[in-house]
Scaffold this motif. Structure first.
Motif, PDB file in Angstrom:
ATOM      1  N   TRP A   1      11.718 -10.495 132.558  1.00 13.06           N
ATOM      2  CA  TRP A   1      10.534 -10.783 133.306  1.00 13.06           C
ATOM      3  C   TRP A   1       9.469  -9.577 133.066  1.00 13.06           C
ATOM      4  O   TRP A   1      10.073  -8.531 132.701  1.00 13.06           O
ATOM      5  CB  TRP A   1      10.804 -10.895 134.840  1.00 13.06           C
ATOM      6  N   PRO A   2       8.404  -9.789 133.143  1.00 11.68           N
ATOM      7  CA  PRO A   2       7.377  -8.408 132.835  1.00 11.68           C
ATOM      8  C   PRO A   2       7.750  -7.307 133.759  1.00 11.68           C
ATOM      9  O   PRO A   2       7.155  -6.280 133.404  1.00 11.68           O
ATOM     10  CB  PRO A   2       6.059  -9.281 133.181  1.00 11.68           C
ATOM     11  N   SER A   3       8.243  -7.540 134.915  1.00 11.96           N
ATOM     12  CA  SER A   3       8.642  -6.503 136.075  1.00 11.96           C
ATOM     13  C   SER A   3       9.834  -5.698 135.619  1.00 11.96           C
ATOM     14  O   SER A   3      10.014  -4.727 136.259  1.00 11.96           O
ATOM     15  CB  SER A   3       8.636  -7.098 137.253  1.00 11.96           C
ATOM     16  N   ALA A   4      10.442  -6.138 134.608  1.00 14.86           N
ATOM     17  CA  ALA A   4      11.853  -5.310 134.258  1.00 14.86           C
ATOM     18  C   ALA A   4      11.613  -4.186 133.768  1.00 14.86           C
ATOM     19  O   ALA A   4      10.468  -3.743 133.036  1.00 14.86           O
ATOM     20  CB  ALA A   4      12.450  -6.315 133.233  1.00 14.86           C
ATOM     21  N   LYS A   5      12.442  -3.388 134.188  1.00 19.57           N
ATOM     22  CA  LYS A   5      12.573  -1.845 133.468  1.00 19.57           C
ATOM     23  C   LYS A   5      13.949  -1.650 133.285  1.00 19.57           C
ATOM     24  O   LYS A   5      14.949  -1.856 134.061  1.00 19.57           O
ATOM     25  CB  LYS A   5      12.063  -0.591 134.256  1.00 19.57           C
ATOM     26  N   SER A   6      14.399  -0.999 132.072  1.00 16.65           N
ATOM     27  CA  SER A   6      15.692  -0.505 131.853  1.00 16.65           C
ATOM     28  C   SER A   6      15.914   0.728 130.862  1.00 16.65           C
ATOM     29  O   SER A   6      15.050   1.136 130.184  1.00 16.65           O
ATOM     30  CB  SER A   6      16.135  -1.555 130.783  1.00 16.65           C
ATOM     31  N   ALA A   7      16.967   1.563 131.366  1.00 16.99           N
ATOM     32  CA  ALA A   7      17.162   2.860 130.927  1.00 16.99           C
ATOM     33  C   ALA A   7      18.306   3.451 131.265  1.00 16.99           C
ATOM     34  O   ALA A   7      18.919   2.832 132.558  1.00 16.99           O
ATOM     35  CB  ALA A   7      15.825   3.799 131.307  1.00 16.99           C
ATOM     36  N   VAL A   8      18.951   4.564 130.995  1.00 18.35           N
ATOM     37  CA  VAL A   8      20.017   5.074 131.426  1.00 18.35           C
ATOM     38  C   VAL A   8      19.821   5.679 132.909  1.00 18.35           C
ATOM     39  O   VAL A   8      20.779   5.666 133.854  1.00 18.35           O
ATOM     40  CB  VAL A   8      20.295   6.339 130.541  1.00 18.35           C
ATOM     41  N   MET A   9      18.800   5.936 133.296  1.00 14.32           N
ATOM     42  CA  MET A   9      18.368   6.263 134.908  1.00 14.32           C
ATOM     43  C   MET A   9      17.071   6.030 135.058  1.00 14.32           C
ATOM     44  O   MET A   9      16.131   5.816 134.011  1.00 14.32           O
ATOM     45  CB  MET A   9      18.735   7.460 135.167  1.00 14.32           C
ATOM     46  N   GLY A  10      16.333   6.157 136.162  1.00 15.09           N
ATOM     47  CA  GLY A  10      14.910   6.012 136.396  1.00 15.09           C
ATOM     48  C   GLY A  10      14.400   7.537 135.823  1.00 15.09           C
ATOM     49  O   GLY A  10      14.705   8.472 135.833  1.00 15.09           O
TER      50      GLY A  10
END
Length: 527
Positions: free
Chosen positions: A428-437
């Motif tokens: 979704w356009p709201s998604a975020k992904s990384a090793v941590m915030g």
């Protein structure tokens, strides 16, 4: 029963934020649709040729859906958005096929590194889901300045064509223009080949290269024209009078495959009780604020009926059974972001139960990862998280993943991120992904730097630390956004939340071209 207050201020604010993100998505996807731009599109039309998406539209069944894959490929790189190729799943003569169409308005359809990744992903989808592969070919070959990133891995494209054929999955090449150098092996290794008279050119080396290599004088037609390949070399199985005729013959070939699906047929379909439009107001702008994924489930599954598994245990993860467009599914959805030991054990048992029932799994991601801290480490969070990841890794049923919100740390792995080979993965356009915030990552670097300075007996540079944290947070924020990740093909596309049910239905239909998978080879371990 839904508890979503669609008149409340929170809902309305979330809806407005999502609509703003969707406007940005429309802008970026429009770049892919525009191809090489007005100048090159007009030049292509003056030559009497159809655009890549027009070819697809005429090839697939009228009024049928086309699930485009990776439309943002190459976003944020030096190459045009879309990577000069259109890929997706469409229905031809009632048969679901993977389509891959070169866009000749973008640098003559030349393949850059992102084109290659996108093309290989399409072939992988065809193989794993037993879908015929149709290549709509018009390409000048590799983008030579980036050949070092294309040449060696690019050989896999031809290997994949032969493996598809060996697996009994038909491969079809419709050649509309140039198919030169390595690209000549696309028709060369396809089961069925159609070439357009006076337009298709298929040769390993064009006249200039032949002149340089051998001194021989030749022209395009005698060297690799459609007529020559149909009458002399035998590479062309069909000689089409024009592009429309090639598309007609392509449909005729698919019709003659006598293709049938080997998976589970769907039962009667029931619409959800709640409006899909309401999906716009569920995910908060600030992903640290939890939301109830049951509200999402109620708006995507048949009849809004969800049979929840272990509802009183491991409350940060919602698991249960439903039907979606008539297909049975098991759903795992993050409720409060963090995964504890109880959630990990619950997930492992549920995944194994799905394996026993041969039921596909849908993962709805919104996770910050597995819980950290002394109490949780002593309680076995590592081994319990490993148990969940083990279950995901060795599950043989199809997995489909939707990243709704956060996808951080090992939670990305446990909830079947890209590295765990879901059949399909959308965001979704709201998604975020990384090793941590971003804030956490910057804070960790700050703590490490401060400790190192103290160990050396130095005064820590607080001003420099603040600048470093701002820089790192900005970098990680930019690199965790869905456009950035989709541009690198870490998903199969960023979708409007309102399309989630339709996209999942198309994916479930596609995976059921393949037979039901064999079980993993062990029973259910009660956790």
């Amino acid at each position: 029963m839904s508890r979503l207050d669609t008149s409340g201020d929170d809902y309305l604010a979330r809806r407005e934020a999502m609509l703003a993100k969707l406007a940005e998505l429309d802008t970026e996807q429009a770049k892919a649709v525009a191809g090489g731009g007005e100048k090159y599109v007009e030049r292509h039309r003056r030559r009497g040729k159809l655009l890549a998406r027009e070819r697809i539209e005429l090839l697939i069944d009228p009024d049928s859906a086309f699930l485009e894959l990776s439309p943002l490929a190459g976003w944020g790189s030096d190459f045009p958005v879309g990577a000069s190729v259109v890929t997706g799943i469409g229905v031809i003569e009632g048969v679901e096929c993977v389509l891959s169409a070169n866009d000749p308005t973008v640098r003559g359809g030349a393949s850059n590194p992102w084109t290659l990744r996108k093309t290989l992903r399409a072939a992988d989808i065809a193989l794993r889901n037993r879908l015929p592969l149709v290549n709509l070919v018009e390409s000048g070959g590799a983008d030579l300045p980036t050949q070092k990133e294309i040449f060696i891995p690019g050989g896999r494209m031809f290997r994949d064509l032969t493996r598809l054929s060996a697996a009994g999955i038909p491969t079809i090449a419709l050649v509309f223009g140039n198919s030169t150098a390595g690209g000549a092996y696309v028709p060369g290794m396809s089961d069925h080949v159609v070439m357009v008279r006076e337009r298709a050119k298929v040769f390993l080396g064009g006249p200039p290269l032949v002149k340089m290599a051998t001194g021989e004088e030749s022209d395009d037609e005698s060297l690799g024209g459609a007529e020559m390949h149909a009458r002399v070399s035998g590479l062309a199985d069909y000689l089409a009078a024009d592009e429309h005729d090639a598309l007609r013959i392509g449909r005729q070939i698919v019709r003659g495959l006598n293709w049938r699906k080997l998976g589970v047929p769907p039962r009667a379909v029931r619409d959800p009780l709640y409006d899909e439009d309401e999906l716009l107001g569920i995910v908060p702008e600030d992903l640290k604020i939890p939301f109830d994924p049951r509200e999402v489930i109620a708006r995507i599954v048949d009849g809004s009926v969800f049979d929840e598994f272990k509802p009183l245990y491991g409350g940060s993860l919602v698991t249960g059974w439903a039907r979606l467009h008539g297909y049975p599914v098991g759903i795992l959805a993050n409720a409060r972001g963090v995964l504890f030991s109880e959630e990990a054990q619950k997930a492992a048992q549920f995944i194994q139960l799905a394996g026993q029932a041969r039921t596909p799994l849908v993962f709805l991601q919104n996770t910050t990862g597995y819980m950290v801290g002394k109490e949780y480490e002593q309680g076995g969070i590592i081994k319990h998280g490993a148990m969940m990841i083990n279950a995901v890794s060795n599950s043989t049923v199809p997995h489909i993943t939707i990243v709704m919100g956060a996808s951080y740390g090992a939670g990305n792995y446990g909830m079947c991120g890209r590295a765990y080979d879901p059949r399909f993965l959308f965001a979704w356009p709201s998604a975020k992904s990384a090793v941590m915030g971003p804030a956490q990552l910057a804070g960790v670097l700050s703590i490490v730097g401060r400790s190192a300075a103290e160990a050396r007996g130095q005064v820590y540079d607080e001003e420099g630390d603040a600048a470093m944290r701002r820089m790192v947070e900005a970098q990680i924020e930019a690199e965790s956004l869905p456009f950035f990740l989709s541009g690198r093909l870490y998903d199969d596309g960023v979708i409007d939340p309102r399309d989630t049910r339709t996209v999942l239905g198309l994916c479930l239909s596609a995976v059921n071209n393949a037979p039901a998978p064999e079980p993993a080879g062990f029973g259910v371990f009660r956790m």
